[in-house]
Design a protein around this motif. Structure first.
Motif, PDB file in Angstrom:
ATOM      1  N   GLY A 149      17.137   1.635 -32.159  1.00 19.53           N
ATOM      2  CA  GLY A 149      16.700   2.967 -32.626  1.00 19.53           C
ATOM      3  C   GLY A 149      16.057   3.865 -31.728  1.00 19.53           C
ATOM      4  O   GLY A 149      16.033   5.238 -31.773  1.00 19.53           O
TER       5      GLY A 149
ATOM      6  N   ALA B 117      20.280   2.272 -36.732  1.00 21.79           N
ATOM      7  CA  ALA B 117      19.567   1.198 -36.131  1.00 21.79           C
ATOM      8  C   ALA B 117      18.246   0.877 -36.697  1.00 21.79           C
ATOM      9  O   ALA B 117      18.076   0.001 -37.118  1.00 21.79           O
ATOM     10  N   VAL B 118      17.736   2.037 -36.980  1.00 21.69           N
ATOM     11  CA  VAL B 118      16.296   1.974 -37.799  1.00 21.69           C
ATOM     12  C   VAL B 118      16.290   1.517 -39.243  1.00 21.69           C
ATOM     13  O   VAL B 118      15.502   0.814 -39.599  1.00 21.69           O
TER      14      VAL B 118
ATOM     15  N   TYR C 261      17.012   7.460 -30.437  1.00 23.77           N
ATOM     16  CA  TYR C 261      16.096   8.636 -30.603  1.00 23.77           C
ATOM     17  C   TYR C 261      15.773   9.437 -29.081  1.00 23.77           C
ATOM     18  O   TYR C 261      15.320  10.811 -29.146  1.00 23.77           O
TER      19      TYR C 261
ATOM     20  N   TRP D 214      11.658  10.594 -38.569  1.00 19.07           N
ATOM     21  CA  TRP D 214      12.881  10.482 -38.255  1.00 19.07           C
ATOM     22  C   TRP D 214      13.886  10.747 -39.422  1.00 19.07           C
ATOM     23  O   TRP D 214      14.974  11.413 -39.243  1.00 19.07           O
TER      24      TRP D 214
ATOM     25  N   GLY E 124      20.614   6.608 -33.930  1.00 19.37           N
ATOM     26  CA  GLY E 124      19.452   5.668 -34.052  1.00 19.37           C
ATOM     27  C   GLY E 124      18.785   5.542 -35.574  1.00 19.37           C
ATOM     28  O   GLY E 124      18.250   4.497 -36.026  1.00 19.37           O
ATOM     29  N   PHE E 125      19.129   6.521 -36.363  1.00  9.54           N
ATOM     30  CA  PHE E 125      18.949   6.328 -37.565  1.00  9.54           C
ATOM     31  C   PHE E 125      19.452   5.128 -38.226  1.00  9.54           C
ATOM     32  O   PHE E 125      18.745   4.427 -39.145  1.00  9.54           O
TER      33      PHE E 125
ATOM     34  N   SER F 160      16.443  -4.179 -33.278  1.00 10.09           N
ATOM     35  CA  SER F 160      17.209  -3.193 -33.961  1.00 10.09           C
ATOM     36  C   SER F 160      16.474  -2.119 -33.833  1.00 10.09           C
ATOM     37  O   SER F 160      16.799  -0.732 -33.520  1.00 10.09           O
ATOM     38  N   ASN F 161      15.139  -2.236 -34.317  1.00  9.32           N
ATOM     39  CA  ASN F 161      14.333  -1.090 -33.974  1.00  9.32           C
ATOM     40  C   ASN F 161      14.180  -0.389 -32.598  1.00  9.32           C
ATOM     41  O   ASN F 161      14.054   0.766 -32.271  1.00  9.32           O
TER      42      ASN F 161
END
Length: 302
Positions: A134, A163-164, A138, A75, A160-161, A130-131
């Motif tokens: 993400g 959040a990750v 994505y 990602w 998404g980035f 959170s992940n």
């Protein structure tokens, strides 16, 4: 001064500290953590070998941090290539690879999370949410790109980035501030002086029952089994549970001790992990008896 030394402005660092403390103290999250952790443990108990693999027992350290390298790496690469013209199908391929690899990485993290203390589980739950957000973003980005909506796909990817990355920050706090997954007996060889040390009289060790003693500043657990005496570091390598309060029993014909906190099981004669969630072995002491006194020595101490 603290903020300047850390490279962060004082107010920002204070806000981050307050935010993390708020998550750690958010007992309301336990309404989710309790039932979810119990469900995960029940599934893991039905497949103990798979659970041990996911914990990382065969490799000697937690597997989750290594497994997340694939989705995070792909990602991150996609985020960079989205800024490069004419990258063709490379970005969707990278995003799809991350989406497919996220499941196994999450499974490894989930079995570890289920065996943590409440404060750690609270941070871990927010990390997982959170992940998961993400991952959902994505996935939506990939769908949008495949339908020809490139601008929407890029916007979803960068959301998404973000959040990750937030999940990664929480994971770092969980691992390095709260020491989840760390080896909690790594310090034992550094605090035990080298050479032989008097432990106790042999008659002070009851048959088959673990007893706590001290070698210098290090607590140890001693178990007498007939003529054999086994001595291991007492703090469980998983989360410092008191092994001397644990159960001594046989596993496949080998004498073992099981931590009363999370069920990690270690072989008595050498401290090796027989069953997780612990992944690091217990420091194991050499033992001799001289004039009725038990003496111990830790190889590599000092």
């Amino acid at each position: 001064m603290v903020g300047r030394a850390s490279g962060l402005p004082g107010p920002l660092q204070s806000a981050l500290e307050r935010g993390m403390r708020a998550i750690e103290d958010a007992s309301l999250l336990d309404r989710v953590n309790g039932p979810l952790a119990e469900a995960v443990r029940k599934v893991a108990e039905k497949q103990p070998r798979i659970a041990d693999v996911l914990h990382g027992v065969p490799v000697g350290h937690p597997l989750h941090p290594a497994m997340v390298l694939v989705p995070v790496g792909t990602w991150t690469s996609a985020a960079v290539l989205d800024l490069v013209p004419r990258t063709g199908p490379a970005v969707p391929v990278l995003i799809a690879t991350g989406v497919l690899s996220a499941g196994p990485a999450a499974a490894a993290g989930l079995v570890d999370w289920a065996e943590l203390h409440p404060q750690q589980q609270r941070v871990g739950l927010v990390h997982a949410v959170s992940n998961t957000a993400g991952l959902a973003l994505y996935t939506a980005s990939l769908v949008a790109r495949l339908r020809g909506h490139g601008a929407t796909g890029r916007a979803l990817s960068y959301a998404g980035f973000g959040a990750v990355m937030a999940g990664g920050f929480l994971g770092g706090h969980l691992s390095y501030r709260q020491a989840a997954g760390a080896n909690h007996v790594e310090d034992v060889p550094h605090i035990v002086p080298p050479g032989w040390h008097d432990l106790c009289a042999i008659d002070d060790l009851p048959e088959g029952r673990p007893v706590r003693r001290l070698v210098g500043e290090a607590p140890v657990v001693a178990v007498r089994r007939g003529k054999a005496i086994d001595v291991l570091a007492d703090k469980c390598s998983h989360l410092s549970g008191p092994l001397h309060e644990g159960r001594v029993h046989d596993v496949d014909g080998e004498a073992c001790i099981t931590c009363p906190w999370h069920g990690s099981t270690f072989r008595l004669d050498d401290g090796d992990v027989v069953a997780g969630p612990a992944t690091a072995p217990q420091p194991s002491f050499d033992v001799r008896v001289d004039a009725g006194r038990v003496q111990v020595r830790l190889p590599g101490a000092g």
